[in-house]
Structure formats: structure tokens, C-alpha cells
Design a protein around this motif. Structure first.
Motif, short mmCIF file in Angstrom:
data_model
loop_
_atom_site.label_atom_id
_atom_site.label_comp_id
_atom_site.label_asym_id
_atom_site.label_seq_id
_atom_site.Cartn_x
_atom_site.Cartn_y
_atom_site.Cartn_z
N VAL A 147 3.38 25.47 -79.54
CA VAL A 147 3.76 26.22 -78.33
C VAL A 147 4.84 27.24 -78.68
O VAL A 147 4.75 28.43 -78.32
CB VAL A 147 4.26 25.26 -77.24
CG1 VAL A 147 4.77 26.03 -76.04
CG2 VAL A 147 3.16 24.30 -76.83
N LEU A 148 5.87 26.77 -79.40
CA LEU A 148 6.98 27.68 -79.75
C LEU A 148 6.54 28.74 -80.75
O LEU A 148 6.96 29.89 -80.66
CB LEU A 148 8.15 26.88 -80.33
CG LEU A 148 8.87 25.97 -79.34
CD1 LEU A 148 9.90 25.12 -80.05
CD2 LEU A 148 9.53 26.80 -78.24
N GLY A 149 5.65 28.35 -81.66
CA GLY A 149 5.15 29.30 -82.65
C GLY A 149 4.48 30.49 -81.97
O GLY A 149 4.54 31.61 -82.48
N GLY A 150 3.88 30.24 -80.82
CA GLY A 150 3.24 31.32 -80.09
C GLY A 150 4.22 32.35 -79.57
O GLY A 150 3.84 33.47 -79.25
N PHE A 151 5.51 31.94 -79.46
CA PHE A 151 6.53 32.86 -78.96
C PHE A 151 7.24 33.61 -80.10
O PHE A 151 8.23 34.29 -79.88
CB PHE A 151 7.60 32.10 -78.16
CG PHE A 151 7.12 31.70 -76.80
CD1 PHE A 151 6.92 32.65 -75.80
CD2 PHE A 151 6.86 30.37 -76.50
CE1 PHE A 151 6.49 32.28 -74.54
CE2 PHE A 151 6.42 30.00 -75.24
CZ PHE A 151 6.23 30.95 -74.27
N ARG A 152 6.74 33.42 -81.33
CA ARG A 152 7.40 34.08 -82.46
C ARG A 152 6.47 35.12 -83.07
O ARG A 152 5.28 35.17 -82.73
CB ARG A 152 7.77 33.03 -83.51
CG ARG A 152 8.56 31.88 -82.93
CD ARG A 152 8.84 30.82 -83.97
NE ARG A 152 9.81 31.28 -84.95
CZ ARG A 152 10.01 30.67 -86.11
NH1 ARG A 152 9.30 29.62 -86.44
NH2 ARG A 152 10.91 31.13 -86.96
N THR A 153 7.03 35.93 -83.95
CA THR A 153 6.16 36.88 -84.66
C THR A 153 5.77 36.26 -85.99
O THR A 153 6.38 35.30 -86.45
CB THR A 153 6.90 38.20 -84.94
OG1 THR A 153 8.03 37.90 -85.76
CG2 THR A 153 7.37 38.86 -83.66
N ASN A 154 4.75 36.84 -86.61
CA ASN A 154 4.33 36.32 -87.90
C ASN A 154 5.43 36.46 -88.94
O ASN A 154 5.58 35.61 -89.82
CB ASN A 154 3.07 37.05 -88.37
CG ASN A 154 1.86 36.57 -87.60
OD1 ASN A 154 1.67 35.38 -87.43
ND2 ASN A 154 1.06 37.50 -87.11
#
Lengths: 290, 346
Positions: A46-53
């Protein structure tokens, strides 16, 4: 000897009272560890979706800094995502309706009629539990896509899914219907209601909880299904699990996008689960109790 | 309205009574309550049979169509060399079975399935039991904990697999990063890319996914253990550990054994998670019987071989299920304990 027992007893008591009023630190620490391990991967997604690559590559274990919404909005603006969600929903609804209607119909005479073939027919359904869809997957694929011409359609997936969900449904529903008191049926008969009338007016309303349970199990099973849709559905007709799997292989470099897509795909199942939690759990427990 | 229908149907076909009476044994006699209508029994019987037929047929038809027919077809395909087009003409007898059983990929797949059955039970049984005992006390957050522990089970294997695939990425994945901070170097090819580790990694992900089911079922079983037993044991001076070992776990027996059965059946059919995480690789180190037959059937169009594999999968499942029933579940079907438990449950 006696001193030993007396010294144990108070110890037991404090342990129990601790358990009652909040538990000790160790129990909470262990629980916390279990929660972290259970939820960790989900939350990371879930949190990874709020970050950039770039963020993900630089510090995989960090929090979003700053929070980025573009991954999620990108998925939500992706018409394919909604198409998959629609397919998943329609197939799950069709499966659930067939399972619940046919299941309660079959369970009714098997529970409340006296006839010679009652146990043999019930055994047919019990044996059905032993046949996973996997075993018959190749002929099933040929039957549906060539003989019935239902390949790449909602019905083509929903019908076999319902067939494979029926045994469990009937095994859960029958004891439920048997448990309804005989007096109800007798009273209805005295009042001149036929068995069909009893089915419609008394049994159906009373077996609501049982039907919700099997319905929820059928819905979740269909929503999460992968193997049968994988063989039968392509392109526009794919369901969310297929969409998630394909997205993650096609966009393997876009980790953040994959996380966002996966998270959004799991939300419906999670909401459904939280709303229906009691039913799912009681259904599974009923299945185990047999 | 229903009353009218009933009267008509009960009075009109009086002549058919002999025919109806001759065939189905008269079970209506068992129903004492219906004796006042004895004269109408035979036509009512016919009507009853029609009702039964009406209610049961749709479900039976669906199962016949999508379960029975494909299984018979699988057996039929398995004795032909068939690539999926043209008629079934190239009869090869049991040759497909020989080919499957001599194929190392399949025999390895069978071993992988057995490893996963054993591994799942060996890991999840003690762990699930420990967590269930941990959660089986009156805590304020108990309900919340139960919900949380059950979340992975509700997610689809695909979603769980995709997330874990990312976590397990070599070097850049979360797990390797955390390990690197602890000074441990992950395998160069990644956990899923190293043939010796891949199956165990899949097993760990499966444990994460299915432990919640074990916990929830065990907790339900624990609820069936009467409190008086604990109190009596405490009065007798039993320690916490003794109580668990001598009371809780034995009384939980039927639940544990049934869970074991479910776990075994699930492990035998394992497909989704493997397909997502490794696709059966690397070097076929994680193939299961299901991934074998799907890739034979869909990628190589070897429908004969795939069908033989699925018949073998079914026979293996049947043998395991029957022996589990014989050696492990047998105790539960003996009437005395199980019936008591059932009463408590309702």
C-alpha cells in the motif's frame, strides 16, 4: 507437597486474572510481532504505491517522502482496471447467484424429505468435494471453449465455478436446514401449506444467514480465482487477478505502479471481507466441523 | 393458492397410485404426522418425487456437466495422443501414463507437492496452535487481532504472490535490503531464483498466506473446550503447559485433524502461487503437478499427456484422502466424541 500446590494456585490465579484484564507484556509483544509479520507485506504494498520508483530503489525500506498520488490516479484513470473490475464483479455475482439458488434448492429435499435416494444423492455432492477443478482443467477448457462456445465469456467461467462450489455449499447448508425445528413444518402443514409453500414462505426466510454464508464463500472464491480465468479469458474479458498478474509482468520495471495496481485490486476483497467477516469465518468453521 | 394446487394434484391422479406405490418404497409411512391423509398417500408420493426431482436436478445437472463430463473426458484423452485438433484417433493405451511417470519433471513435481504437504503441516500446526493459544485469552484487542491474522487468507493468491515477488526481488527488494542492514547477504540470484532455495521460499510465502486459516479454525475449536475442565485442572494444580498438553490439544484433536485434511488437499492442488512466484522454475525446482499439467496442456498442447497427468494427480489425491480418512480421521467418525462435540457446537 501441600506447599507446592498452594504456591501454584495463587500463581495460576494471577496468570488468569492477568489474562482477563489485559494480559502481560509478553503476550502483547508476541501479538505485535504476529501482526507485523501478517500485515507488513500488505502495508508495504500500500505504501509502496505512494512512492516513486526512484524512492523505492534508493531506500526500499523507507516511508513515502514525499507522498506521491500519481501511481494510484494512474491506475484509477486506466480504463482497463475498471474493465477487469467489472468482469470480476459480474463473474462473481453470476457464480454466487447460481450457487446460492441451486444450492438451497438441492439442500432442501436432502435435508427435509424422507426418500430412498436421499443419502446416495448427498454422497454424490460429498464426493464432489474431492474433485478439484485442477484435475479436470484441460477437458473443462476444451468443453467450454469449443463444445459450448462459451470461451472468453462471463458465463463460461461462472458456470463451472458454480459447479465446483456446489458440493461445499450443500455440505454447509444441509445441516443448517436440518436444524430448523420440525414443529415449524408441522404447523405449516396443519395450516394447509404445501411443502413448496413451506420452502418459499418459511424455509427461505429462515435460512438467510446460511445462504449469506455460502454466498460470501462463493463470491470470495470466484473473486480470487485464477486458474480457470487464466485458461478461458483473454484481452478485454480478463478479471482482476489476471490483470494484476499481467500488469506486474508487463510493467516489471514500474514497481510503484505494480504496488498501486495490486493495492487497488485488493481493496474490494478486503472491504467485502471486513463487512462479511463473521459469515466467512463461520462458514469455514462449519465446513471443518462437517 | 398453494392449497388449491395441492387438492387438485391429490385427487385427480387416483389411478396412478398403484404405479407410484409399486416403485418407490413407501417412506411416507415413516411420517406419523401425515397419517390422517393416508388415503391420499400414493399420489402425494408421486408429487413428492416430482418435487424432489425439481429441487435436486439443477445442481446435479451442473455438476454432471462441468465436473463429471470433464473428468470422464480426462480419462478418455489420457489414452490418446492428441494435440488438441482433429478427432481422437491415435490410440496409445497407457503410453501417456508411462511418459508422464518417466518424466523427471513430473516425478519431481510430485515430490514438491509432497514436500509442501509435509512442510505446511509441520510449520503451520505448531505455529498456528501457538498463535491460537496466544489469542485465546480475553484481551481487549482480541477481535482486532483475529481480523488482522485472517487478512492474508482473504487476499487472492495472485495478489499475495505479486506483492511477495516484489519483496523478494534480489538486492533491491525489501527483504534483501533489511537483511543487508543486518549484515546478511541474500543469494545472488534471489530467493526465488536459486534452485535450492526456491521451493522453501514458496513454502514460506504459503505459510504467510494460510496460517490465518489455521489460527481461526483452531480458535473456534478452542471455544468448544468447556471452561470447567480448565478450572478442574487448575484446582488439581496443573501448570499452564500441562493444561494445554493434556486437555486443550487432545480436545482440539478433531479440529486439528480436519484442518490437516484441508491443508493436504490444498497443497495437492497448488497452482496459483507457484505460477505467479516462479512459474515452476528455476530449472523446474518448484513445479507442482498442477503447473506441470497446465503447461503441458496449454503451452505445448499435449492434451493426452496433460490428461494422463491429471488422472495421476487425482489418483494420488484419492489415495492420500482415503488413507488420511482411514488412519487419522477415523477416530472422529467413531460416534462417541464427535457427537458430543456437535451438540456443544449448536
Amino acid at each position: 507437597m501441600s506447599t507446592a500446590t498452594t504456591s501454584i494456585k495463587p500463581a495460576m490465579k494471577t496468570k488468569k486474572s492477568q489474562g482477563k484484564y489485559g494480559g502481560n507484556v509478553l503476550v502483547y509483544a508476541l501479538s505485535l510481532a504476529v501482526v507485523a509479520l501478517t500485515l507488513g507485506p500488505v502495508l508495504y504494498g500500500v505504501l509502496g504505491g505512494f512512492r516513486t520508483n526512484a524512492q523505492l530503489a534508493q531506500a526500499p525500506a523507507a516511508l513515502p517522502e514525499p507522498w506521491v498520488l500519481s501511481n494510484y490516479t494512474g491506475v484509477l484513470n486506466n480504463p482497463e482496471f475498471w474493465r477487469y473490475a467489472l468482469n470480476s464483479t459480474m463473474i462473481a455475482v453470476l457464480t454466487t447467484v447460481i450457487v446460492v439458488v441451486f444450492g438451497i434448492m438441492a439442500a432442501y429435499p436432502l435435508a427435509r424429505y424422507q426418500f430412498r435416494l436421499r443419502e446416495p444423492i448427498f454422497m454424490v455432492f460429498v464426493l464432489g468435494l474431492l474433485f478439484p477443478a485442477t484435475v479436470a482443467i484441460v477437458p473443462l477448457f476444451i468443453l467450454i471453449s469449443r463444445d459450448l462456445n462459451l470461451g472468453n465469456t462471463w458465463w463460461g467461467v461462472a458456470l463451472p465455478q458454480a459447479a465446483f462450489a456446489l458440493p461445499m455449499t450443500i455440505v454447509i447448508l444441509r445441516p443448517f436446514l436440518i436444524a430448523l425445528p420440525q414443529e415449524l413444518e408441522e404447523a405449516a402443514q396443519l395450516d394447509g401449506t404445501s411443502r413448496i409453500g413451506f420452502f418459499w414462505r418459511i424455509l427461505l426466510p429462515l435460512s438467510g444467514p446460511g445462504m449469506v454464508t455460502v454466498g460470501v464463500l462463493a463470491f470470495v472464491g470466484s473473486w480470487n480465482a485464477y486458474l480457470l480465468p487464466l485458461l478461458l479469458l483473454q484481452g478485454e474479458m480478463r478479471t482482476l487477478p489476471l490483470g494484476v498478474a499481467d500488469f506486474s509482468t508487463e510493467h516489471s520495471a514500474d514497481t510503484a505502479g505494480v504496488f498501486a495496481f495490486t493495492t487497488l485490486a485488493m481493496i474490494p476483497a478486503l472491504i467485502f471481507f471486513l463487512a462479511m467477516q463473521r459469515r466467512i469465518v463461520s462458514g469455514l468453521q462449519g465446513a471443518v466441523k462437517g | 393458492m398453494t392449497e388449491g394446487v395441492k387438492v387438485v394434484s391429490a385427487t385427480v391422479p387416483a389411478r396412478q397410485s398403484t404405479a407410484a406405490e409399486a416403485r418407490p418404497r413407501n417412506t411416507a409411512a415413516e411420517r406419523g404426522s401425515r397419517s390422517p391423509k393416508r388415503k391420499l398417500r400414493a399420489p402425494a408420493d408421486k408429487r413428492k418425487n416430482l418435487e424432489i426431482l425439481f429441487f435436486v436436478t439443477p445442481a446435479l445437472l451442473l455438476i454432471a456437466m462441468f465436473m463429471l463430463v470433464p473428468i470422464i473426458q480426462a480419462v478418455r484423452f489420457s489414452v490418446y495422443n492428441w494435440k488438441g485438433f482433429g478427432p481422437l484417433v491415435d490410440f496409445v493405451g497407457l503410453q501417456n501414463y508411462v511418459r508422464v511417470l518417466q518424466n523427471e519433471v513430473f516425478t519431481d513435481a510430485l515430490v514438491h507437492n509432497l514436500v509442501i504437504i509435509a512442510g505446511s503441516i509441520i510449520i503451520q500446526l505448531p505455529l498456528g496452535l501457538a498463535i491460537a493459544l496466544l489469542l485465546n485469552r480475553k484481551m481487549k484487542i482480541q477481535g482486532l487481532l483475529r481480523t488482522i491474522i485472517f487478512v492474508p487468507y482473504v487476499l487472492s493468491e495472485v495478489i499475495a504472490g505479486v506483492v511477495w515477488f516484489q519483496l523478494l526481488q534480489p538486492q533491491y527488494g525489501l527483504i534483501d535490503t533489511v537483511l543487508a542492514k543486518l549484515g546478511i547477504q541474500g543469494p545472488a540470484q534471489g530467493w526465488l531464483g536459486t534452485p535450492d532455495l526456491a521451493l522453501w521460499t514458496v513454502l514460506i510465502v504459503l505459510t504467510w498466506k494460510y496460517l490465518g486459516l489455521a489460527v481461526i479454525l483452531f480458535l473456534a475449536g478452542l471455544q468448544g473446550v468447556p471452561d470447567e475442565l480448565y478450572e478442574a485442572a487448575q484446582i488439581d494444580g496443573a501448570s499452564w503447559w500441562q493444561i494445554q498438553r493434556k486437555i486443550t490439544i487432545p480436545l482440539l484433536g478433531p479440529t486439528l485433524r480436519t484442518w490437516g485434511f484441508l491443508s493436504m488437499v490444498g497443497s495437492l492442488q497448488l497452482f496459483d502461487m507457484v505460477w505467479i512466484l516462479t512459474g515452476g522454475g528455476p530449472a523446474n525446482s518448484t513445479t507442482t503437478m498442477a503447473t506441470f499439467l497446465v503447461s503441458e496442456g496449454t503451452k505445448r498442447q499435449n492434451f493426452g499427456v496433460a490428461s494422463a497427468a491429471s488422472v495421476i494427480l487425482f489418483i494420488v489425491a484419492l489415495i492420500l484422502a482415503v488413507s488420511y480418512q482411514q488412519f487419522i480421521l477415523k477416530r472422529d467418525t467413531q460416534p462417541d466424541t464427535s457427537r458430543k462435540r456437535k451438540k456443544v457446537r449448536r
